[in-house]
Every structure is written in C-alpha cells, then in structure tokens.
Design a protein around this motif. Sequence first.
Motif, PDB file in Angstrom:
ATOM      1  N   GLU A  32      22.816-103.449 -56.447  1.00  0.00           N
ATOM      2  CA  GLU A  32      24.004-103.397 -55.605  1.00  0.00           C
ATOM      3  C   GLU A  32      23.590-102.686 -54.326  1.00  0.00           C
ATOM      4  O   GLU A  32      23.051-101.588 -54.375  1.00  0.00           O
ATOM      5  N   PHE A  33      23.798-103.331 -53.195  1.00  0.00           N
ATOM      6  CA  PHE A  33      23.355-102.808 -51.911  1.00  0.00           C
ATOM      7  C   PHE A  33      24.548-102.440 -51.035  1.00  0.00           C
ATOM      8  O   PHE A  33      25.461-103.238 -50.868  1.00  0.00           O
ATOM      9  N   GLU A  34      24.506-101.238 -50.467  1.00  0.00           N
ATOM     10  CA  GLU A  34      25.491-100.819 -49.472  1.00  0.00           C
ATOM     11  C   GLU A  34      24.978-101.320 -48.128  1.00  0.00           C
ATOM     12  O   GLU A  34      23.980-100.804 -47.613  1.00  0.00           O
ATOM     13  N   VAL A  35      25.603-102.333 -47.575  1.00  0.00           N
ATOM     14  CA  VAL A  35      25.136-102.943 -46.326  1.00  0.00           C
ATOM     15  C   VAL A  35      25.140-101.895 -45.211  1.00  0.00           C
ATOM     16  O   VAL A  35      26.146-101.233 -44.979  1.00  0.00           O
ATOM     17  N   GLY A  36      23.983-101.740 -44.564  1.00  0.00           N
ATOM     18  CA  GLY A  36      23.855-100.778 -43.475  1.00  0.00           C
ATOM     19  C   GLY A  36      23.635 -99.353 -43.941  1.00  0.00           C
ATOM     20  O   GLY A  36      23.598 -98.441 -43.114  1.00  0.00           O
ATOM     21  N   GLY A  37      23.507 -99.154 -45.255  1.00  0.00           N
ATOM     22  CA  GLY A  37      23.302 -97.802 -45.779  1.00  0.00           C
ATOM     23  C   GLY A  37      24.507 -96.917 -45.535  1.00  0.00           C
ATOM     24  O   GLY A  37      25.646 -97.343 -45.712  1.00  0.00           O
ATOM     25  N   ASP A  38      24.257 -95.701 -45.107  1.00  0.00           N
ATOM     26  CA  ASP A  38      25.331 -94.728 -44.892  1.00  0.00           C
ATOM     27  C   ASP A  38      26.261 -95.110 -43.744  1.00  0.00           C
ATOM     28  O   ASP A  38      27.407 -94.676 -43.701  1.00  0.00           O
ATOM     29  N   LYS A  39      25.767 -95.914 -42.801  1.00  0.00           N
ATOM     30  CA  LYS A  39      26.574 -96.297 -41.639  1.00  0.00           C
ATOM     31  C   LYS A  39      27.632 -97.331 -41.975  1.00  0.00           C
ATOM     32  O   LYS A  39      28.676 -97.384 -41.353  1.00  0.00           O
ATOM     33  N   GLY A  40      27.337 -98.199 -42.940  1.00  0.00           N
ATOM     34  CA  GLY A  40      28.281 -99.244 -43.305  1.00  0.00           C
ATOM     35  C   GLY A  40      28.217-100.412 -42.333  1.00  0.00           C
ATOM     36  O   GLY A  40      27.261-100.592 -41.585  1.00  0.00           O
ATOM     37  N   TRP A  41      29.252-101.236 -42.358  1.00  0.00           N
ATOM     38  CA  TRP A  41      29.371-102.453 -41.540  1.00  0.00           C
ATOM     39  C   TRP A  41      30.152-102.073 -40.292  1.00  0.00           C
ATOM     40  O   TRP A  41      31.383-102.125 -40.260  1.00  0.00           O
ATOM     41  N   VAL A  42      29.447-101.634 -39.255  1.00  0.00           N
ATOM     42  CA  VAL A  42      30.081-101.170 -38.010  1.00  0.00           C
ATOM     43  C   VAL A  42      29.415-101.837 -36.813  1.00  0.00           C
ATOM     44  O   VAL A  42      28.262-102.261 -36.883  1.00  0.00           O
ATOM     45  N   THR A  43      30.137-101.888 -35.723  1.00  0.00           N
ATOM     46  CA  THR A  43      29.589-102.469 -34.497  1.00  0.00           C
ATOM     47  C   THR A  43      28.430-101.604 -34.003  1.00  0.00           C
ATOM     48  O   THR A  43      28.591-100.392 -33.833  1.00  0.00           O
ATOM     49  N   PRO A  44      27.254-102.214 -33.787  1.00  0.00           N
ATOM     50  CA  PRO A  44      26.102-101.443 -33.291  1.00  0.00           C
ATOM     51  C   PRO A  44      26.386-100.807 -31.934  1.00  0.00           C
ATOM     52  O   PRO A  44      27.181-101.332 -31.142  1.00  0.00           O
ATOM     53  N   PRO A  45      25.723 -99.687 -31.636  1.00  0.00           N
ATOM     54  CA  PRO A  45      25.987 -98.968 -30.384  1.00  0.00           C
ATOM     55  C   PRO A  45      25.580 -99.735 -29.121  1.00  0.00           C
ATOM     56  O   PRO A  45      26.210 -99.579 -28.091  1.00  0.00           O
ATOM     57  N   SER A  46      24.525-100.557 -29.212  1.00  0.00           N
ATOM     58  CA  SER A  46      24.115-101.298 -28.023  1.00  0.00           C
ATOM     59  C   SER A  46      24.190-102.798 -28.273  1.00  0.00           C
ATOM     60  O   SER A  46      24.064-103.262 -29.407  1.00  0.00           O
TER      61      SER A  46
END
Length: 175
Positions: A32-46
């Motif tokens: 079971e994989f948490e997509v993006g790890g600790d950051k999650g599924w969020v809009t990238p900064p750049s």
Amino acid sequence: MASLFMGYRAKFLLILAFLMSSLCFVNVMCAEFEVGGDKGWVTPPSKNDQIYNQWASKNRFNVGDILRFKYDKDSVLVVTDEEYDKCKSSHPIFFSNNGDTDFKLDRPGLFYFISGVAGHCERGLKMIIKVLELESPPTQPSSDQTNGGAVQVAKTMSSPPVVMLLFSFFGALFM
C-alpha cells in the motif's frame, strides 16, 4: 454399522473444513503506497514539476498494490495517455474527490493519474504508474519506499488446485 459410518463422515467433514480453512489460502503480499509520501497529492510548488513521476519511479508496483491519495479540495482521475498529455478528461476511467482515495492496481501496464481541478495538472499534479507484468513477492522496503509510505499488507488468494487435491485425498481415504 450406520453409526460407525456417521462417525467417520463427521470426522471427515471436520478435518476437511479445518484443512480447507488453513491450507486453501495462499498468502500473497501486496503493498500500500501513500502517493507523494508525507506530502500527499498536492499541487507542486513550481510549474511542470515532476515530483509525482519521480516518486513513482522510485517504487515498484505490482498487480494488487493499492495507491492511497490524500488531498484537500482536489480530485484524482485515471485517464488515457492522450488525456494525460492534455491534462483534461471529460470521461475519466476513474474519478474520486473524497480527500482519501484508495485505488487498486488491478492489471499490469500503465496507469495515468491527473488532478481534476483546473490548472493543477498543468502545474505537475499528474503521475504515470507502471505496474509490472509478473506479480513478484515484494522485497524489504527501501528507505525510499519507507519514506514514501509503502506499507506491506497481507492479502489472501484462494488456491483451487489445493482444494481439489484435498477433496481427492480425503475422498479416497474415507470412501
């Protein structure tokens, strides 16, 4: 004589039930994989940041693995490769916007994920997952997988040949 036969039959059924419940399931591991790890599924900064494809490339995905998307005020779409390139889909293969989405990888091949919120995909909130052809047993999670949120989870799968073997063996033994 009839009571003796009934005693054997009851023992047979009890043994058969026990063996079927303990032997007819083969343990297979999935992750079971948490997509993006600790950051999650969020809009990238750049803009056009490929953090999700970089994250995906550090992991090995098998049939049966589960991707967990955690997000706020967004969505997850599974789309075709053309829709992935365009960052737009009017009829996605899969859609969820509940903030905590589990997606089971049910076949080998490529899966294309995008955000359904306008502008997020174009900023890099998209990912391609490659699921391996052969289901291989997982190895110990690497530090990348551990940091990325891969958790080993047991899954059971029935084994019809074992069931048939047990029926044949005990059927011949008691008949």
